[in-house]
Design a protein around this motif. Structure first.
Motif, PDB file in Angstrom:
ATOM      1  N   GLU A   1      11.177  -7.920 -19.624  1.00  0.00           N
ATOM      2  CA  GLU A   1      10.989  -6.788 -18.715  1.00  0.00           C
ATOM      3  C   GLU A   1      10.267  -5.643 -19.419  1.00  0.00           C
ATOM      4  O   GLU A   1       9.387  -5.000 -18.839  1.00  0.00           O
ATOM      5  CB  GLU A   1      12.339  -6.303 -18.183  1.00  0.00           C
ATOM      6  CG  GLU A   1      13.030  -7.309 -17.286  1.00  0.00           C
ATOM      7  CD  GLU A   1      14.486  -6.970 -17.016  1.00  0.00           C
ATOM      8  OE1 GLU A   1      14.956  -7.311 -15.916  1.00  0.00           O
ATOM      9  OE2 GLU A   1      15.145  -6.371 -17.897  1.00  0.00           O
ATOM     10  N   LEU A   2      10.625  -5.405 -20.662  1.00  0.00           N
ATOM     11  CA  LEU A   2       9.979  -4.355 -21.449  1.00  0.00           C
ATOM     12  C   LEU A   2       8.490  -4.660 -21.611  1.00  0.00           C
ATOM     13  O   LEU A   2       7.638  -3.795 -21.386  1.00  0.00           O
ATOM     14  CB  LEU A   2      10.657  -4.214 -22.813  1.00  0.00           C
ATOM     15  CG  LEU A   2      10.131  -3.126 -23.738  1.00  0.00           C
ATOM     16  CD1 LEU A   2      10.225  -1.750 -23.092  1.00  0.00           C
ATOM     17  CD2 LEU A   2      10.888  -3.153 -25.056  1.00  0.00           C
ATOM     18  N   ALA A   3       8.169  -5.873 -21.966  1.00  0.00           N
ATOM     19  CA  ALA A   3       6.768  -6.271 -22.142  1.00  0.00           C
ATOM     20  C   ALA A   3       5.993  -6.137 -20.831  1.00  0.00           C
ATOM     21  O   ALA A   3       4.856  -5.656 -20.811  1.00  0.00           O
ATOM     22  CB  ALA A   3       6.694  -7.702 -22.668  1.00  0.00           C
ATOM     23  N   LEU A   4       6.603  -6.539 -19.737  1.00  0.00           N
ATOM     24  CA  LEU A   4       5.961  -6.451 -18.422  1.00  0.00           C
ATOM     25  C   LEU A   4       5.670  -4.990 -18.069  1.00  0.00           C
ATOM     26  O   LEU A   4       4.568  -4.664 -17.617  1.00  0.00           O
ATOM     27  CB  LEU A   4       6.864  -7.092 -17.367  1.00  0.00           C
ATOM     28  CG  LEU A   4       6.285  -7.216 -15.961  1.00  0.00           C
ATOM     29  CD1 LEU A   4       5.080  -8.147 -15.964  1.00  0.00           C
ATOM     30  CD2 LEU A   4       7.340  -7.745 -14.997  1.00  0.00           C
ATOM     31  N   LYS A   5       6.642  -4.105 -18.287  1.00  0.00           N
ATOM     32  CA  LYS A   5       6.455  -2.683 -17.983  1.00  0.00           C
ATOM     33  C   LYS A   5       5.337  -2.071 -18.835  1.00  0.00           C
ATOM     34  O   LYS A   5       4.659  -1.147 -18.404  1.00  0.00           O
ATOM     35  CB  LYS A   5       7.754  -1.914 -18.194  1.00  0.00           C
ATOM     36  CG  LYS A   5       8.781  -2.159 -17.112  1.00  0.00           C
ATOM     37  CD  LYS A   5      10.001  -1.301 -17.323  1.00  0.00           C
ATOM     38  CE  LYS A   5      11.065  -1.570 -16.300  1.00  0.00           C
ATOM     39  NZ  LYS A   5      10.735  -1.148 -14.952  1.00  0.00           N
ATOM     40  N   LEU A   6       5.150  -2.573 -20.033  1.00  0.00           N
ATOM     41  CA  LEU A   6       4.138  -2.043 -20.939  1.00  0.00           C
ATOM     42  C   LEU A   6       2.803  -2.775 -20.826  1.00  0.00           C
ATOM     43  O   LEU A   6       1.832  -2.408 -21.488  1.00  0.00           O
ATOM     44  CB  LEU A   6       4.637  -2.112 -22.385  1.00  0.00           C
ATOM     45  CG  LEU A   6       5.840  -1.232 -22.704  1.00  0.00           C
ATOM     46  CD1 LEU A   6       6.406  -1.578 -24.077  1.00  0.00           C
ATOM     47  CD2 LEU A   6       5.463   0.229 -22.616  1.00  0.00           C
ATOM     48  N   ASP A   7       2.782  -3.843 -20.035  1.00  0.00           N
ATOM     49  CA  ASP A   7       1.590  -4.684 -19.888  1.00  0.00           C
ATOM     50  C   ASP A   7       1.149  -5.237 -21.244  1.00  0.00           C
ATOM     51  O   ASP A   7      -0.023  -5.204 -21.610  1.00  0.00           O
ATOM     52  CB  ASP A   7       0.452  -3.903 -19.218  1.00  0.00           C
ATOM     53  CG  ASP A   7      -0.644  -4.828 -18.699  1.00  0.00           C
ATOM     54  OD1 ASP A   7      -0.333  -6.002 -18.376  1.00  0.00           O
ATOM     55  OD2 ASP A   7      -1.815  -4.388 -18.640  1.00  0.00           O
ATOM     56  N   LEU A   8       2.152  -5.713 -21.985  1.00  0.00           N
ATOM     57  CA  LEU A   8       1.915  -6.331 -23.286  1.00  0.00           C
ATOM     58  C   LEU A   8       2.576  -7.705 -23.301  1.00  0.00           C
ATOM     59  O   LEU A   8       3.436  -8.002 -22.477  1.00  0.00           O
ATOM     60  CB  LEU A   8       2.524  -5.482 -24.408  1.00  0.00           C
ATOM     61  CG  LEU A   8       1.938  -4.097 -24.632  1.00  0.00           C
ATOM     62  CD1 LEU A   8       2.817  -3.304 -25.588  1.00  0.00           C
ATOM     63  CD2 LEU A   8       0.517  -4.197 -25.175  1.00  0.00           C
ATOM     64  N   SER A   9       2.204  -8.509 -24.271  1.00  0.00           N
ATOM     65  CA  SER A   9       2.851  -9.814 -24.398  1.00  0.00           C
ATOM     66  C   SER A   9       4.235  -9.646 -25.015  1.00  0.00           C
ATOM     67  O   SER A   9       4.483  -8.691 -25.763  1.00  0.00           O
ATOM     68  CB  SER A   9       2.013 -10.757 -25.264  1.00  0.00           C
ATOM     69  OG  SER A   9       2.081 -10.361 -26.615  1.00  0.00           O
ATOM     70  N   VAL A  10       5.112 -10.572 -24.709  1.00  0.00           N
ATOM     71  CA  VAL A  10       6.452 -10.569 -25.298  1.00  0.00           C
ATOM     72  C   VAL A  10       6.328 -10.675 -26.818  1.00  0.00           C
ATOM     73  O   VAL A  10       7.078 -10.029 -27.560  1.00  0.00           O
ATOM     74  CB  VAL A  10       7.311 -11.727 -24.723  1.00  0.00           C
ATOM     75  CG1 VAL A  10       8.634 -11.837 -25.457  1.00  0.00           C
ATOM     76  CG2 VAL A  10       7.542 -11.529 -23.236  1.00  0.00           C
ATOM     77  N   THR A  11       5.382 -11.440 -27.284  1.00  0.00           N
ATOM     78  CA  THR A  11       5.168 -11.617 -28.727  1.00  0.00           C
ATOM     79  C   THR A  11       4.837 -10.290 -29.398  1.00  0.00           C
ATOM     80  O   THR A  11       5.397  -9.948 -30.450  1.00  0.00           O
ATOM     81  CB  THR A  11       4.048 -12.646 -28.988  1.00  0.00           C
ATOM     82  OG1 THR A  11       4.403 -13.885 -28.378  1.00  0.00           O
ATOM     83  CG2 THR A  11       3.834 -12.862 -30.473  1.00  0.00           C
ATOM     84  N   THR A  12       3.949  -9.524 -28.803  1.00  0.00           N
ATOM     85  CA  THR A  12       3.578  -8.228 -29.374  1.00  0.00           C
ATOM     86  C   THR A  12       4.777  -7.296 -29.422  1.00  0.00           C
ATOM     87  O   THR A  12       5.056  -6.668 -30.452  1.00  0.00           O
ATOM     88  CB  THR A  12       2.436  -7.580 -28.559  1.00  0.00           C
ATOM     89  OG1 THR A  12       1.296  -8.437 -28.626  1.00  0.00           O
ATOM     90  CG2 THR A  12       2.080  -6.206 -29.098  1.00  0.00           C
ATOM     91  N   VAL A  13       5.511  -7.221 -28.316  1.00  0.00           N
ATOM     92  CA  VAL A  13       6.688  -6.354 -28.255  1.00  0.00           C
ATOM     93  C   VAL A  13       7.716  -6.795 -29.296  1.00  0.00           C
ATOM     94  O   VAL A  13       8.280  -5.980 -30.024  1.00  0.00           O
ATOM     95  CB  VAL A  13       7.290  -6.342 -26.835  1.00  0.00           C
ATOM     96  CG1 VAL A  13       8.614  -5.588 -26.805  1.00  0.00           C
ATOM     97  CG2 VAL A  13       6.303  -5.727 -25.843  1.00  0.00           C
ATOM     98  N   SER A  14       7.923  -8.091 -29.406  1.00  0.00           N
ATOM     99  CA  SER A  14       8.877  -8.622 -30.374  1.00  0.00           C
ATOM    100  C   SER A  14       8.481  -8.270 -31.798  1.00  0.00           C
ATOM    101  O   SER A  14       9.323  -7.849 -32.606  1.00  0.00           O
ATOM    102  CB  SER A  14       8.974 -10.144 -30.233  1.00  0.00           C
ATOM    103  OG  SER A  14       9.791 -10.693 -31.221  1.00  0.00           O
ATOM    104  N   ARG A  15       7.220  -8.412 -32.102  1.00  0.00           N
ATOM    105  CA  ARG A  15       6.748  -8.097 -33.459  1.00  0.00           C
ATOM    106  C   ARG A  15       6.947  -6.620 -33.788  1.00  0.00           C
ATOM    107  O   ARG A  15       7.351  -6.274 -34.900  1.00  0.00           O
ATOM    108  CB  ARG A  15       5.291  -8.510 -33.614  1.00  0.00           C
ATOM    109  CG  ARG A  15       5.128 -10.016 -33.696  1.00  0.00           C
ATOM    110  CD  ARG A  15       3.694 -10.450 -33.712  1.00  0.00           C
ATOM    111  NE  ARG A  15       3.609 -11.896 -33.905  1.00  0.00           N
ATOM    112  CZ  ARG A  15       2.514 -12.610 -33.732  1.00  0.00           C
ATOM    113  NH1 ARG A  15       1.384 -12.012 -33.373  1.00  0.00           N
ATOM    114  NH2 ARG A  15       2.530 -13.902 -33.926  1.00  0.00           N
TER     115      ARG A  15
END
Length: 120
Positions: free
Chosen positions: A10-24
């Motif tokens: 959900e965080l990645a979607l709200k930021l329009d980023l990939s889950v991988t990027t957010v996780s890193r």
């Protein structure tokens, strides 16, 4: 009233980023993967604002370790065992571990069932 937390997808979607990027970013690896400082700041601010909290169960499955310890006592109402459990929990918390506590009521069958549940 407890604020609702969101998951990493959900965080990645709200930021329009990939889950991988957010996780890193959230794992402190932004520089290692050359993620822009602007993106890193955006992720960190949003995670705080939206009350992001990592799912420890999912993390444990991914890493194949739960950082959880199970303690089974014969009688947790006994001050001797209560004190031991309190100290175990304190030490584990300092090292980032969670503790599951069970009271077998001095019953070997209950103890066996708890061991099976803790293992699963």
């Amino acid at each position: 009233m407890q604020k609702k937390t969101i998951n990493i997808k959900e965080l990645a979607l709200k930021l329009d980023l990939s889950v991988t990027t957010v996780s890193r970013v959230l794992n402190g690896k932004a520089k290692q993967y050359r993620i822009k400082e602007e993106t890193e700041k955006k992720v960190c601010e949003a995670a705080k604002r939206l009350h992001y909290s990592p799912n420890q169960f999912a993390r444990g499955l991914k890493l194949d370790k739960s950082e959880t310890i199970g303690v089974i006592a014969p009688d947790i109402s006994n001050p001797f065992f209560a004190d031991i459990i309190k100290n175990i929990e304190k030490e584990c918390r300092q090292k980032g571990y969670s503790v599951l506590i069970g009271d077998s009521d001095e019953n070997p069958l209950f103890e066996e069932q708890m061991v099976e549940r803790f293992e699963s």
